[in-house]
Design an enzyme around this catalytic site. Structure first.
Site, short mmCIF file in Angstrom:
data_model
loop_
_atom_site.label_atom_id
_atom_site.label_comp_id
_atom_site.label_asym_id
_atom_site.label_seq_id
_atom_site.Cartn_x
_atom_site.Cartn_y
_atom_site.Cartn_z
N LYS A 1 -55.09 25.10 5.43
CA LYS A 1 -54.59 25.77 3.85
C LYS A 1 -56.71 25.08 3.87
CE LYS A 1 -52.17 25.45 -0.15
NZ LYS A 1 -53.29 25.98 -0.68
N LEU A 2 -56.73 25.99 3.47
CA LEU A 2 -58.68 26.18 2.78
C LEU A 2 -58.18 25.80 1.91
CD1 LEU A 2 -60.59 28.38 4.96
CD2 LEU A 2 -60.52 26.55 5.73
N LYS B 1 -46.32 26.39 2.56
CA LYS B 1 -47.48 25.16 2.37
C LYS B 1 -47.50 23.72 2.66
CE LYS B 1 -48.12 25.62 -2.39
NZ LYS B 1 -48.77 25.95 -3.54
N GLU C 1 -59.50 33.85 2.38
CA GLU C 1 -60.03 32.56 0.66
C GLU C 1 -61.69 32.02 0.95
OE1 GLU C 1 -58.22 29.72 -1.23
OE2 GLU C 1 -57.03 30.52 0.23
N GLU D 1 -57.07 19.63 2.99
CA GLU D 1 -56.28 20.42 1.53
C GLU D 1 -54.83 20.14 2.60
OE1 GLU D 1 -55.56 22.08 -2.22
OE2 GLU D 1 -55.86 23.92 -0.61
N LYS E 1 -63.57 22.54 -3.02
CA LYS E 1 -63.31 22.98 -4.54
C LYS E 1 -63.19 21.92 -5.20
CE LYS E 1 -60.20 25.89 -5.54
NZ LYS E 1 -59.36 26.50 -6.15
N LYS F 1 -49.17 20.08 1.61
CA LYS F 1 -49.94 19.21 1.34
C LYS F 1 -49.51 17.51 1.14
CE LYS F 1 -52.04 22.11 -2.68
NZ LYS F 1 -52.85 22.64 -3.63
N PHE G 1 -57.33 35.85 6.41
CA PHE G 1 -56.25 35.59 6.96
C PHE G 1 -55.03 36.36 7.21
CE2 PHE G 1 -55.75 32.84 3.10
CZ PHE G 1 -54.44 33.91 2.55
#
Length: 955
Positions: A321-322, A497, A379, A475, A393, A499, A415
């Site tokens: 995950k960017l 996702k 992304e 991330e 970021k 994190k 992606f």
């Protein structure tokens, strides 16, 4: 074309729902349409550029006041069906007027868009970017109205978020402004919906060009030509928060069943309104199209223990995950367009052609020769060619505004692919789209890359990938189902996702001290909603810290109950923060709080965040990214908060990243924290059934509205006994104790007994009627307390209610219904207090209500001279007439007394003059002489809307 005849129908429907259009519509619109045909003939000689701007549309005929009236009705309604009915009636009237106005035309571009963009301004963020906040509007109103800067109304506008600075609408600038403007504005306004849109567009264009003088000029036009009610809604449109109590999806569904789906793939409200103007038309092929922004598919938060089940026990993809900007690229030959996830156009930054931009010139030649057009999803990242890695970021750069001479370069990490050579791929499986993606372009490191993925099938592989992401300071990870199709504007649907901050125990948490606060808006109005947190300078050994450095502003993570409890705890200690004379022990950067609190009176909060990043807004020269409050550290004293030294250690530990621990597959908890299993001890001591905790092991959880809330149920009601109440609480996520403690939210009581009386007499806990709990169950929501529910209140709750309710239990802000009003009046009858008419008169004068015809008799105390006996028909008629006048006098502000006593200002006499002699004799004994007037004085005054000269009516 003069006179908005078509708008008459809309205004009539708004003011007097329901109005049947039928033949009335045809008669009202015939003149409009004849004039429209004449205008079209005259306009044929005008150049096209001018003709379009002069086109007669529905929006050019409907007054903006009509739309505001509809919005006011929608907001005031409590039930959803009523809200939707008012919106639908307005929409139907618009469409009928539109059809009559354009019945002889083809390819009409006129639509409901001018109205809908004002009703849903949050969807027009790019077109309606005004750069205007409440403070700017407040200063403009103060200047325009020539208000004294330290005057009551100026302070109301500037301090609209403080409870003392508003009329019970703390946090709502639009309502505060309305009451300031109401006695000063023209009525009604003069603008049509089209004129309002033109002025708002002018503000947006001039704001983008940084022409502040022209922004102010357009604002002044809006303000000077609008009524107070119109400005209330204009403000909400500018702020982009209408507070209608009805969702965007509901409004879309009323407009057209396909409108939400079309908007999700176009993010173009104008296109939605034009293509779906006819409600009977169906949109057969709603799909992603070239050069039209769409809402991207999103990932939902994964449940790691259930990850294999969520992937249907099949193999899946794991991707990194960017931490960049979600961007979609549209390419057709040499033409490129770039859109953000919210539909903003960033083509100018990244490049519309191979000759311009920070990206397009470097990637144009990487596409295969057979690829004419395509749409890619990915992304946008900032790549450092020196270190050969991606920037996060949180660092000091903005990928959307990077300059040419930056040491960083723009890189598009792809992606997904949604179109190739005009073939749409959204309905293809992800595995097939990946195959196609690998044959579209040749990747270039640092410019355009395909996000790496690997195939997995077990929970262990997911945890290993997450731990690797933590080690690489990334991330997180994304898990995707290979069989999933692309669904715009959907979350989940095969994409998940993970994190580190989503997993308990993986993040380093910071114990920070609250040193400042900010007043809230909306639901948080009247209380602190955000807090300024700080760390302490290291004190000398054996001493407490004395100087604190600000580090972040935090306003999320807590429940409304936690915020309410925290607000009560700190309420008496807040002090105004004065920038010219700040407290010497609280050091701030450019970010200043609205109020501050002495550290010794404050509390420590445990804050979780993604990472520590550089920032000059705070005294520490750094801040937290995505901070949120985990809990209030009741176990720690204010002096035990984090120090600057400890912060620096944490900052250097992992380049600022706060996720450093690994997830342990065995216990699904951080490594190094193994739980000890305690041997079970048999309990032989018996407990009376009354005090036994209920067995809730078999209760299925249906909701989380009571999550982390502890209740103590003492007794139940006749229809819902104690055990049923406790089971219900468990179903809604709450916890049960049999004896109230410091963490107990409230004690619930159905019927009183000795144990309940002892709890009440202790005055330590809030004791609430079981009816409140039943109401929460019925509405499936955490309902706020009202005085009617309270049996006993703690001192903090009493203080809170004193700010929200009067002595009778009537809310200063919330609407009431008939049943509540009757109950309220019954409480008033039980109290022996008398209402002071002087207080009411002063209040009316204070808020400029004394000019209303409904209080013309406010200053008078009236006695009605009715004979005791009414024998004849004439006497009965006279008595009825006087009783009616008495009611009208009371309705219009007079105090009507049943006793002829000192203080009476007027005696009203009807046609029967039998008591006049007696009344005059009594008057001679009074210190203050009253006037004896005929009943006609009352009738004539009511008819004229103002008091008539009593001398003409004296008896």
């Amino acid at each position: 074309m003069t006179g908005p005849r078509g708008a008459i129908l809309i205004r009539a429907r708004v003011a007097n729902f329901p109005v049947q259009p039928g033949a009335l519509l045809q008669s009202q619109l015939s003149a409009t349409c004849q004039s429209r045909r004449k205008d079209r003939t005259e306009m044929s000689s005008i150049p096209a550029s001018h003709s379009s701007s002069s086109q007669v549309t529905v929006a050019s005929q409907v007054p903006f006041a009509d739309l505001c009236s509809v919005l006011e009705l929608i907001q005031k309604c409590k039930s959803r069906p009523e809200k939707t009915k008012y919106f639908k009636d307005f929409l139907d009237s618009w469409r009928k007027f539109h059809d009559a106005l354009h019945k002889d035309e083809k390819d009409v571009t006129d639509s409901f868009y001018p109205a809908l963009r004002l009703i849903l301004p949050q969807l027009e963020r790019e077109r309606m970017a005004y750069g205007i906040k409440e403070t700017m509007l407040a200063k403009l109103y103060i200047e325009l109205l020539n208000l004294p800067k330290e005057g009551k109304d100026a302070l109301k506008l500037l301090d609209y978020r403080t409870p003392a600075g508003s009329r019970g609408d703390a946090g709502d600038f639009a309502t505060t402004a309305y009451f300031v403007l109401k006695p000063r504005c023209i009525k009604p306004g003069q603008l049509t919906i089209r004129q309002v849109n033109d002025l708002l567009d002018s503000i947006s264009i001039n704001n983008a060009a940084k022409r502040k003088d022209l922004v102010k000029k357009s604002l002044l036009q809006l303000i000077t030509q609008s009524s107070a009610l119109e400005q209330k809604w204009l403000i909400r449109m500018i702020i982009k928060d209408l507070k209608l109590g009805i969702s965007q999806q509901t409004l879309f569904s009323i407009f057209h069943p396909d409108s939400a789906e079309l908007y999700s793939v176009t993010t173009d409200l104008e296109k939605v309104c034009r293509q779906l103007h006819d409600p009977s038309a169906s949109l057969s092929d709603v799909s992603i199209s070239l050069f039209s922004a769409f809402k991207p598919m999103l990932a939902a938060i994964a449940n790691i223990p259930q990850i294999e089940k969520q992937m249907n026990h099949q193999s899946f993809y794991i991707e990194t995950k960017l931490d960049g900007e979600r961007i979609q690229m549209h390419k057709d030959g040499d033409v490129y367009k770039y859109f953000s996830r919210n539909g903003y156009d960033y083509t100018q930054q990244f490049g519309a052609s191979p000759l311009e931009g920070s990206l397009t010139p470097f990637i144009h030649n990487v596409f295969r020769k057979n690829v004419q057009n395509c749409i890619l999803d990915g992304e946008m990242m900032a790549y450092n060619p020196t270190t050969q890695n991606f920037m996060q970021k949180g660092n000091k750069f903005d990928i959307k505004r990077m300059v040419d001479d930056s040491e960083l370069q723009t890189c598009f990490c792809v992606f997904d692919v949604l179109m190739v050579n005009s073939q749409k791929l959204g309905h293809e499986m992800l595995s097939k789209r990946y195959e196609i993606l690998n044959n579209i372009f040749t990747p270039i490191t640092g410019r355009i890359q395909v996000i790496l993925k690997h195939q997995a099938s077990t929970q262990k592989e997911v945890i290993d990938a997450l731990n690797e992401a933590i080690d690489n300071r990334e991330e997180g990870i994304v898990v995707k189902d290979p069989t999933s199709v692309y669904k715009p504007d959907k979350r989940g649907e095969g994409w998940l996702k993970i994190k580190p901050e989503y997993v308990s125990g993986l993040m380093d948490e910071l114990d920070l001290l609250i040193v400042g606060g900010y007043w809230g808006k909306g639901l948080r109005g009247g209380m602190m909603s955000h807090f300024l947190c700080a760390v302490a300078e290291m004190p000398s050994p054996g001493e407490k810290p004395s100087v604190f450095h600000s580090i972040c502003r935090v306003g999320s993570g807590y429940t409304m109950k936690e915020l309410y409890d925290l607000s009560l705890k700190l309420a008496n200690h807040w002090k105004p923060y004065r920038k010219k004379n700040p407290p010497c022990n609280i050091l701030c950067g450019t970010e200043k709080p609205e109020v501050y609190i002495e550290p010794c009176n404050s509390v420590i909060v445990q804050v979780k965040a993604a990472e520590i990043i550089s920032s000059d807004m705070y005294k520490t020269d750094c801040t937290l990214r995505f901070p949120r409050i985990e809990k209030i550290r009741e176990d720690k004293k204010w002096s035990e908060c984090m120090t600057l030294d400890l912060l620096e250690q944490l900052r250097g530990k992992a380049s600022g990243k706060l996720a450093t621990k690994h997830l342990d597959i065995g216990h699904n908890a951080p490594q190094g924290k193994k739980r000890k299993t305690m041997p079970k001890v048999k309990q032989f001591i018996g407990v009376m059934d009354t005090f036994k905790a209920p067995d809730l092991s078999n209760v299925s959880r249906l909701s989380s509205i009571f999550e982390d809330v502890e209740f103590c149920v003492m007794t139940g009601t006749e229809n819902c006994p104690k055990n049923e109440l406790e089971s219900k609480i468990a179903e809604f996520g709450g916890s049960i104790v049999q004896n109230p403690g410091p963490d107990t939210y409230c004690v619930v009581v159905g019927t009183e007994n000795i144990r309940v009386k002892n709890i009440i007499s202790s005055s330590k806990h809030d004791v609430v009627k079981a009816e409140w709990l039943l109401q929460c169950f019925e509405r499936q929501a955490f309902m706020p307390w009202q005085p009617i529910f309270m049996i006993q209140m703690s001192s903090e709750t009493k203080q809170y209610f004193a700010c929200k309710y009067d002595c009778y239990g009537d809310s200063y802000t919330a609407d009431t219904d008939v049943a509540q009003l009757k109950e309220l009046f019954s409480r008033m009858n039980n109290l022996k207090e008398k209402i002071s008419w002087d207080v009411i008169a002063d209040t009316e004068e204070r808020y400029s209500w004394n000019c209303s015809p409904f209080n013309i008799f406010r200053q008078h105390t009236v006695y009605i001279g009715i004979s005791d006996e009414a024998g004849s028909l004439r006497d009965k008629v006279n008595r009825t007439s006087l009783l009616t006048s008495a009611l009208m006098l009371r309705f219009h502000g007079a105090r009507v007394t049943s006793q002829l006593e000192e203080g009476v200002s007027h005696v009203i006499i009807g046609e029967d003059r039998g008591r006049v002699k007696e009344i005059k004799a009594v008057r001679r004994t009074f210190r203050r002489k009253f006037k004896i007037v005929s009943e006609q004085w009352v009738k004539d005054s009511l008819k004229a809307g103002k008091l008539q000269n009593e001398d003409v009516y004296l008896i």
